[in-house]
Design a protein around this motif. Structure first.
Motif, PDB file in Angstrom:
ATOM      1  N   SER A 187      18.377  81.359  20.778  1.00 37.49           N
ATOM      2  CA  SER A 187      18.224  82.631  21.487  1.00 37.49           C
ATOM      3  C   SER A 187      19.198  82.745  22.651  1.00 37.49           C
ATOM      4  CB  SER A 187      16.788  82.782  21.997  1.00 37.49           C
ATOM      5  OG  SER A 187      16.572  81.956  23.123  1.00 37.49           O
ATOM      6  N   GLY A 188      20.064  81.745  22.813  1.00 34.22           N
ATOM      7  CA  GLY A 188      21.068  81.818  23.868  1.00 34.22           C
ATOM      8  C   GLY A 188      20.520  81.461  25.236  1.00 34.22           C
ATOM      9  N   ASP A 189      19.371  80.809  25.272  1.00 30.83           N
ATOM     10  CA  ASP A 189      18.775  80.399  26.544  1.00 30.83           C
ATOM     11  C   ASP A 189      19.175  78.942  26.788  1.00 30.83           C
ATOM     12  OD1 ASP A 189      17.207  80.242  28.801  1.00 30.83           O
ATOM     13  OD2 ASP A 189      15.341  79.904  27.706  1.00 30.83           O
ATOM     14  N   ARG A 346      17.084  78.724  31.336  1.00 32.01           N
ATOM     15  CA  ARG A 346      17.175  79.939  32.152  1.00 32.01           C
ATOM     16  C   ARG A 346      15.832  80.669  32.142  1.00 32.01           C
ATOM     17  NH1 ARG A 346      20.643  83.364  29.365  1.00 32.01           N
ATOM     18  NH2 ARG A 346      18.726  84.283  28.582  1.00 32.01           N
ATOM     19  N   CYS A 347      15.222  80.811  30.966  1.00 34.74           N
ATOM     20  CA  CYS A 347      13.933  81.509  30.882  1.00 34.74           C
ATOM     21  C   CYS A 347      12.798  80.688  31.501  1.00 34.74           C
ATOM     22  CB  CYS A 347      13.574  81.807  29.429  1.00 34.74           C
ATOM     23  SG  CYS A 347      14.462  83.199  28.728  1.00 34.74           S
ATOM     24  N   TYR A 348      12.899  79.383  31.448  1.00 35.33           N
ATOM     25  CA  TYR A 348      11.859  78.514  32.005  1.00 35.33           C
ATOM     26  C   TYR A 348      12.506  77.693  33.117  1.00 35.33           C
ATOM     27  CZ  TYR A 348       9.778  79.959  27.625  1.00 35.33           C
ATOM     28  OH  TYR A 348       9.312  80.718  26.586  1.00 35.33           O
ATOM     29  N   GLN A 351       9.094  77.034  36.519  1.00 35.84           N
ATOM     30  CA  GLN A 351       8.044  76.340  35.782  1.00 35.84           C
ATOM     31  C   GLN A 351       8.580  76.042  34.389  1.00 35.84           C
ATOM     32  OE1 GLN A 351       5.498  75.543  38.025  1.00 35.84           O
ATOM     33  NE2 GLN A 351       3.909  76.616  36.904  1.00 35.84           N
ATOM     34  N   PRO A 352       8.487  74.785  33.940  1.00 38.16           N
ATOM     35  CA  PRO A 352       9.038  74.456  32.625  1.00 38.16           C
ATOM     36  C   PRO A 352       8.159  74.967  31.482  1.00 38.16           C
ATOM     37  CG  PRO A 352       7.902  72.559  33.521  1.00 38.16           C
ATOM     38  CD  PRO A 352       7.867  73.605  34.602  1.00 38.16           C
ATOM     39  N   LEU A 353       8.753  75.029  30.304  1.00 43.03           N
ATOM     40  CA  LEU A 353       7.965  75.122  29.072  1.00 43.03           C
ATOM     41  C   LEU A 353       7.451  73.712  28.787  1.00 43.03           C
ATOM     42  CD1 LEU A 353       6.998  76.193  26.334  1.00 43.03           C
ATOM     43  CD2 LEU A 353       9.336  76.041  25.511  1.00 43.03           C
TER      44      LEU A 353
ATOM     45  N   CYS B  28      25.515  86.528  22.985  1.00 50.66           N
ATOM     46  CA  CYS B  28      25.411  85.347  22.107  1.00 50.66           C
ATOM     47  C   CYS B  28      26.390  85.381  20.942  1.00 50.66           C
ATOM     48  CB  CYS B  28      23.996  85.215  21.548  1.00 50.66           C
ATOM     49  SG  CYS B  28      22.779  84.676  22.743  1.00 50.66           S
ATOM     50  N   LEU B  31      28.074  81.976  20.361  1.00 49.19           N
ATOM     51  CA  LEU B  31      27.035  81.005  20.003  1.00 49.19           C
ATOM     52  C   LEU B  31      26.590  81.206  18.553  1.00 49.19           C
ATOM     53  CD1 LEU B  31      24.730  78.897  20.938  1.00 49.19           C
ATOM     54  CD2 LEU B  31      23.319  80.927  21.214  1.00 49.19           C
ATOM     55  N   HIS B  32      26.298  82.451  18.194  1.00 47.80           N
ATOM     56  CA  HIS B  32      25.821  82.726  16.843  1.00 47.80           C
ATOM     57  C   HIS B  32      26.915  82.504  15.799  1.00 47.80           C
ATOM     58  CE1 HIS B  32      22.255  85.243  18.553  1.00 47.80           C
ATOM     59  NE2 HIS B  32      22.032  83.956  18.569  1.00 47.80           N
ATOM     60  N   ASP B 338       1.569  81.309  34.564  1.00 45.89           N
ATOM     61  CA  ASP B 338       1.873  80.689  33.274  1.00 45.89           C
ATOM     62  C   ASP B 338       0.785  80.994  32.235  1.00 45.89           C
ATOM     63  OD1 ASP B 338       4.276  79.536  33.830  1.00 45.89           O
ATOM     64  OD2 ASP B 338       3.608  77.464  33.683  1.00 45.89           O
ATOM     65  N   GLN B 356       2.525  75.417  27.120  1.00 44.09           N
ATOM     66  CA  GLN B 356       2.376  76.076  28.408  1.00 44.09           C
ATOM     67  C   GLN B 356       3.722  76.549  28.931  1.00 44.09           C
ATOM     68  OE1 GLN B 356       0.164  73.836  31.299  1.00 44.09           O
ATOM     69  NE2 GLN B 356       0.763  75.144  33.010  1.00 44.09           N
ATOM     70  N   GLY B 357       3.725  77.689  29.597  1.00 42.92           N
ATOM     71  CA  GLY B 357       4.946  78.191  30.221  1.00 42.92           C
ATOM     72  C   GLY B 357       4.846  79.679  30.483  1.00 42.92           C
ATOM     73  N   ASP B 363      12.988  88.867  29.727  1.00 40.77           N
ATOM     74  CA  ASP B 363      13.952  87.835  29.383  1.00 40.77           C
ATOM     75  C   ASP B 363      13.386  86.907  28.302  1.00 40.77           C
ATOM     76  OD1 ASP B 363      16.430  86.770  29.778  1.00 40.77           O
ATOM     77  OD2 ASP B 363      15.807  85.423  31.400  1.00 40.77           O
ATOM     78  N   ALA B 367      14.135  86.723  24.258  1.00 38.93           N
ATOM     79  CA  ALA B 367      14.601  85.444  23.708  1.00 38.93           C
ATOM     80  C   ALA B 367      13.766  85.072  22.483  1.00 38.93           C
ATOM     81  CB  ALA B 367      14.521  84.344  24.766  1.00 38.93           C
ATOM     82  N   LEU B 370      14.896  87.176  19.549  1.00 34.23           N
ATOM     83  CA  LEU B 370      16.194  86.746  19.029  1.00 34.23           C
ATOM     84  C   LEU B 370      16.043  85.448  18.213  1.00 34.23           C
ATOM     85  CD1 LEU B 370      19.107  87.478  18.850  1.00 34.23           C
ATOM     86  CD2 LEU B 370      19.505  86.489  21.109  1.00 34.23           C
ATOM     87  N   ALA B 371      15.222  84.530  18.702  1.00 31.37           N
ATOM     88  CA  ALA B 371      14.970  83.294  17.946  1.00 31.37           C
ATOM     89  C   ALA B 371      14.333  83.624  16.598  1.00 31.37           C
ATOM     90  CB  ALA B 371      14.073  82.347  18.751  1.00 31.37           C
TER      91      ALA B 371
END
Lengths: 381, 381
Positions: A187-189, A346-348, A351-353, B28, B31-32, B338, B356-357, B363, B367, B370-371
């Motif tokens: 997804s380009g993140d 970038r999206c996370y 706070q992480p995923l 992207c 990347l793609h 979250d 979790q996230g 954004d 994403a 797109l994924a």
């Protein structure tokens, strides 16, 4: 009912994971039929022998044969025992014929059907066959970490057709780690940091020493609970975690080898397997390490932190070892043998995923492999 | 360099998520290309108009046009403004022509190319076009929850070709929730319980009232921070969470509708939008609820528990509302906005699989979409 899409596959490795996979394939027949697919096992190999369907184009192992293979291998018998009972349905190839026959099946079925090679072994020998199978148009599904942690050249070959390879169960068993990272990346993140506790054994050990127990006692208890390898140093060396870290790092685009990873072993070289027996290590070696670890635990605790054995992948850096982490972070809160992965992108960003759960066991590892096989179904005609 | 696989798509909905998706598609490109794919946007619609490439077989919107669409829609202008600047490259269709033209594109490209309809709207009107597009061989990618929470008949039609639909961003934005559940289910690991906090807004509200703040103050603060809908009752009603719960429940095989879900609203009917203005609700309605919630928080705390607004899916039961949960569980530890999902299955029986996230935001939602699009690439010729 529409015709089922047939996914032909060859299983390499009949240990606990491989046998569980075969059992799951059998028990999921009607579930998979509802999803429109049928898994057609045309070959099974262990380290010494290969059983192949009598005609790989039209025949497959029936469920009785698959169950018989599981029974034989659970008894530590050789696959060659199958000759007697199922003579007409399969052929057995031994030793020197094994590799040639596997490649013959790959060339017969690869391009025409997308045959999947499923590696549930723990062998470093399979990479040669797998890289050749890629060239022959085959799909690759791995629970085995070794092929992906070999040279960059082997790695590049294996992932050269990225849609045709899946390896979820190499990291965190069936936890959706690789699938999730692939989603984020496509997804380009951009993922800029991964921190993970990827060893159930070391997760258990670190959370027990956190409670003030001596390392030597904790390791002995873990061994008697069956949490460790027969020689606990196989876990304590950090090498298994390093392989998982390398797989993640390479997925993020880092072009490194296992020897570029800084690995902290929980025991010193002079207590290594070539110098000390397992018994000596447990009885006299390990207790010498208790004070040092205990001291580190106490120091961390003064900062409100805990010690965790983690991999950290960030920038061009990939390290594996003990880190001091905030008690109140997903990794700091970790108890018992669960795996945890924190992904920062970038999206996370703040706070992480976080992905957490059981990261070991034949059951969940085999489930991850089976999900991978289902995931590549669109590549088959 | 090998030819890129072309994935043609039509975007429905040019709100924040749709615009972010178009921007990501543009950013992207390389990347793609490295992944071997090219996303070919042939149509974009908002609620009133549709812009279509002049020849959907051979032409596509170039990146300038895609950026121009984003600029126009960010300014709340109509897509029909495009006629002037990009006359030769695209055609604009309005109102009554819109539906017919979308179906025409679907029938032209669906079976031959697997055209993807990407629904980033929040409309309940798109389901009719989407179900017809399925019949015409199209793939479906949804951020919009409404089509999947319509009647069972619509749902069955949409998922009738399960490999051709993706809807990750309908639950937890880009968090890998649906993908992970699909993996677990396809591996034959039965999911018997899901507990989730699927509203960032309500997650924030519940963790703030846990600290002893009055509900009315917390909601006002959340509104001024932009965490809530313009009318916070859209969040407090629980309806948005119920839609997500319904999507998860149906994925697990439950054949239920939105009105079979027990939904606990955080405000009583007599404070509803038809009876009270937003201002009255915030100034005089909400404060009347402070004591009750405060009391519930205190009672839970006496049991070592906290309150969370969660969905629970178990057996044939699907409920949405406040639950008392152990402070020391993944959901109990949740702070801020979250999302968290706990999945219990045979493989994850004692300790759940936890994801979790961040579960909101254009954004991460874009994403996820797109994924999803990249994930169906193998279906395209």
């Amino acid at each position: 009912m529409a015709t089922l899409k047939k996914i032909p596959l060859v299983l390499m490795g009949c240990g606990g994971v491989g046998r569980q996979l075969l059992q799951n394939i059998v028990s999921c027949r009607s579930l998979h039929a509802n999803l429109g697919v049928h898994l057609r096992v045309v070959g099974v190999s262990d380290s010494k022998s290969l059983v192949v369907a009598s005609d790989v184009f039209t025949k497959e192992f029936n469920d009785n044969l698959l169950s018989e293979i599981c029974r034989l291998k659970a008894d530590h018998s050789s696959l060659s025992m199958l000759i007697s009972g199922f003579g007409g349905e399969c052929q057995v190839f031994l030793d020197s014929d094994l590799r040639g026959k596997l490649l013959e099946i790959a060339s017969l079925l690869g391009i025409s059907t997308g045959l999947a090679f499923v590696d549930c072994s723990a062998s470093s020998e399979t990479v040669e066959i797998l890289t050749q199978a890629v060239d022959l148009g085959c799909c690759i599904v791995l629970a085995n970490k070794k092929p992906l942690t070999s040279t960059m050249e082997d790695y590049d070959k294996l992932v050269s057709r990225p849609r045709r390879i899946r390896y979820e169960s190499t990291v965190g068993a069936g936890l959706p780690v690789i699938a999730s990272l692939n989603r984020i990346l496509s997804s380009g993140d951009p993922v800029h940091r991964i921190v993970g506790s990827l060893s159930g054994t070391l997760g258990y050990v670190m959370s027990e020493v956190e409670d003030g127990k001596p390392l030597s006692q904790v390791v002995k208890a873990a061994k008697s609970l069956g949490y460790t390898e027969p020689d606990p140093r196989d876990d304590l060396s950090g090498m298994d975690v390093a392989r998982k870290a390398l797989i993640l790092a390479r997925l993020l685009g880092m072009r490194i080898n296992i020897d570029s990873i800084k690995i902290e072993s929980l025991y010193p070289e002079e207590m290594g397997p070539n110098i000390m027996s397992v018994e000596d290590f447990l009885s006299t070696g390990l207790p010498l390490l208790d004070n040092d670890i205990g001291e580190r635990v106490r120091k961390a605790s003064l900062n409100g932190n805990v010690l965790r054995y983690v991999c950290v992948i960030e920038g061009s850096r990939c390290t594996v070892g003990i880190q001091e982490l905030p008690k109140n972070s997903p990794l700091g809160r970790l108890r018992g043998s669960d795996n945890v992965l924190e992904i920062y992108s970038r999206c996370y960003s703040e706070q992480p995923l976080v992905i957490q759960g059981a990261g070991a066991g034949n059951d969940t590892t085999a489930a991850g492999v089976l999900a991978d096989i289902l995931d590549i179904q669109d590549l088959f005609p």
